[in-house]
Each structure stands twice: as structure tokens, then as C-alpha cells.
Design a protein around this motif. Structure first.
Motif, PDB file in Angstrom:
ATOM      1  N   MET A 182       2.764 -20.057 -42.270  1.00 11.54           N
ATOM      2  CA  MET A 182       2.096 -18.783 -42.013  1.00 11.54           C
ATOM      3  C   MET A 182       0.926 -18.578 -42.970  1.00 11.54           C
ATOM      4  O   MET A 182      -0.118 -18.020 -42.597  1.00 11.54           O
TER       5      MET A 182
ATOM      6  N   VAL B  12      -2.956 -17.846 -41.866  1.00 10.50           N
ATOM      7  CA  VAL B  12      -3.783 -16.775 -42.422  1.00 10.50           C
ATOM      8  C   VAL B  12      -5.054 -17.350 -43.045  1.00 10.50           C
ATOM      9  O   VAL B  12      -6.133 -16.776 -42.930  1.00 10.50           O
TER      10      VAL B  12
ATOM     11  N   PHE C  10       1.087 -11.045 -42.730  1.00  8.66           N
ATOM     12  CA  PHE C  10       1.928 -11.546 -41.634  1.00  8.66           C
ATOM     13  C   PHE C  10       3.352 -11.023 -41.807  1.00  8.66           C
ATOM     14  O   PHE C  10       3.749 -10.569 -42.886  1.00  8.66           O
TER      15      PHE C  10
ATOM     16  N   THR D 198      -1.597  -8.457 -39.630  1.00  6.09           N
ATOM     17  CA  THR D 198      -2.566  -9.371 -39.023  1.00  6.09           C
ATOM     18  C   THR D 198      -1.898 -10.353 -38.071  1.00  6.09           C
ATOM     19  O   THR D 198      -2.345 -10.549 -36.949  1.00  6.09           O
ATOM     20  N   TRP D 199      -0.816 -10.975 -38.524  1.00  5.25           N
ATOM     21  CA  TRP D 199      -0.091 -11.943 -37.694  1.00  5.25           C
ATOM     22  C   TRP D 199       1.381 -11.546 -37.640  1.00  5.25           C
ATOM     23  O   TRP D 199       2.055 -11.494 -38.656  1.00  5.25           O
TER      24      TRP D 199
ATOM     25  N   SER E  11       5.114 -12.588 -36.446  1.00  2.00           N
ATOM     26  CA  SER E  11       5.806 -13.839 -36.133  1.00  2.00           C
ATOM     27  C   SER E  11       7.315 -13.631 -36.179  1.00  2.00           C
ATOM     28  O   SER E  11       7.813 -12.683 -36.798  1.00  2.00           O
TER      29      SER E  11
END
Length: 267
Positions: A74, A78, A181, A243-244, A246
Motif C-alpha cells: 500500500m 501511495v 490508505f 486516498t486509497w 483497501s
């Protein structure tokens, strides 16, 4: 056999691992909860330079190397394929008593910050105890308590108007509202009966003596697919916060349901 003997001999703090190896004639019995916990503690302290760690009896102990690889992957996402040029902020949805993701993220190896969300008093107490063993990480890790009944919305305690920790952070001038994330090891089973059936199946994969508590492994709203679908739907309301997003998935079939939700969220 794996070089666990070298790891056990590295520090007197790893005497429990040495004892587990001796009991197994030089091999580690992964069906023994105490042996699994001893190995995890040694790995966390030796390779990730934590000051200490303790395992709540019956709590899930995930593979340390696999979770570190998840974080590293991850971080590369990023960073656009390169190691991130700055400290990252991580949200762990379901940190558990053993607090593996936040402790790894905040460890000297990564040097990031992490927020761990969980719902049961036992999990939060265990997580707080592990954080207390690593006082140097206290400023990098925060714990957030969710609804003990596990009712959605899952993310309300983190981003909702009543999130007291966020208000306190704002008053202190802490700008870390955005997470780079999120990570998640979702509850796998859709019911306690499904969990019990797997435990009785001799052909089912084992959890290394630490298969996890019912609170960690059961989501009555559809197991891992239901949990991650609910999380994905909620993420649309907090797109500017993370932002992400998961999550891990243990079943290939769960991808179909999750993809369906994600497609419905696409602009």
C-alpha cells in the motif's frame, strides 16, 4: 526447518519461543496457540523493533510477514511505485486486541501513524495494553471505539459528527483527518454456525491456534463480502478522507459482490 532457533536465541525476551521449539523437538507446533504467540512476539520485537507485545487468549494472530507486506504494498501504491517520500497515515478498520497493523505501521521500520477502529471492549482493552507496552509509539497510534453491537455505519466513530477524538485533534491543530490508505481484515463468516462448521471440518485451513474470536470472525450481515460491501458503500461518503481504500478478501467469490458495489459507486 525455518530458522526460528536463531530468532529464539537473539534475546532473553524470546525465551517462550525457545521453550516452544524445545517442546517440538526443534520445530514449531503451529496448532499450539502459545507457540504461535511466542513466534509473533519474537518477530515483532526483533524485526520490527517493538518494545513488547502480548496476545489476548483466543484473539486472532495474523501472519506478521504477510501483514507487513500488505502495508509495504500500500505504501508503494501511495508512492506511485516508489517508497513514499513522507510518513503516511493509516486507518485500520477492525484493529483487534493484538493491534498488528497499527503497531507495524508505527514501528521504526515504517515510521507511519495509524488509527485503529474496533467495537468490542475486550479488543480495545487488549489493543490499549499492547500500545502501553510501546510507549514510544503513543503519539503515532490512536484507538477509536465503535458501536459494541457492531451495527453500521461502520465508519461513524471515525468520521461522524460525534467523533470526539477528531474534535480534540482539530483543537490541538492536528491536520491528520485525511488517511493515505485504509486496511482491513474483514470478519470471514456470515454466521456463528458457519464458523462452527468450519472448526469441525478436518480439511479446513487452520488458524495457527489463534483462529480468532466470534466478534473478529463473524459478520451476520453476509460475512466478509457483506462487511466489505458495506464498507465500500460508506467510503463514498468519506471519499475526501481516505486516498486509497483497501481490504483483504479470503474468498474469490466475494470479489463479485464487492465489484458490483464498486461499479454502482463509479461516477
Amino acid at each position: 526447518p525455518p530458522p526460528f532457533a536463531h530468532l529464539a536465541a537473539a534475546s532473553p525476551a524470546h525465551a517462550d519461543l525457545a521453550a516452544a521449539l524445545a517442546a517440538g523437538g526443534g520445530r514449531l507446533d503451529f496448532s499450539d496457540p502459545a507457540a504461535v504467540a511466542a513466534l509473533s512476539r519474537a518477530l515483532l520485537m526483533r524485526r520490527f523493533r517493538l518494545d513488547g507485545w502480548t496476545c489476548l487468549v483466543g484473539a486472532l494472530v495474523p501472519p506478521i510477514a504477510a501483514r507487513a507486506a500488505y502495508l509495504r504494498r500500500m505504501g508503494l501504491i501511495v508512492g506511485g511505485g516508489s517508497p513514499p517520500p513522507r510518513s503516511l497515515a493509516v486507518l485500520d478498520v477492525g484493529c483487534g486486541a493484538n493491534l498488528i497493523f497499527p503497531l507495524l505501521a508505527a514501528s521504526p521500520v515504517f515510521g507511519w501513524s495509524a488509527t485503529g477502529l474496533d467495537v468490542t471492549p475486550a479488543a480495545l482493552a487488549g489493543a490499549a495494553a499492547n500500545l502501553a507496552l510501546n510507549s514510544s509509539l503513543a503519539g503515532r497510534v490512536r484507538l477509536v471505539a465503535g458501536d459494541p453491537a457492531g451495527r453500521p455505519p461502520i465508519l461513524e466513530p471515525v468520521f461522524g459528527a460525534g467523533a470526539s477524538w477528531a474534535a480534540a485533534a482539530a483543537a490541538a491543530g492536528d491536520a491528520r483527518f485525511l488517511f493515505d490508505f485504509s486496511v482491513c481484515n474483514p470478519p470471514f463468516f456470515e454466521s456463528a454456525a458457519a464458523r462452527a462448521a468450519t472448526a469441525k471440518d478436518p480439511g479446513a485451513p487452520r488458524g495457527g491456534g489463534h483462529a480468532g474470536s466470534a466478534a473478529e470472525t463473524v459478520w451476520e450481515g453476509g460475512g466478509e463480502a457483506g462487511f466489505v460491501c458495506a464498507l465500500a458503500a460508506e467510503s463514498a461518503d468519506h471519499a475526501h478522507r481516505v486516498t486509497w481504500w483497501s481490504s483483504m478478501l479470503g474468498r474469490k467469490a466475494s470479489l463479485t459482490a464487492v465489484r458490483g458495489v464498486l461499479k454502482g459507486l463509479s461516477p
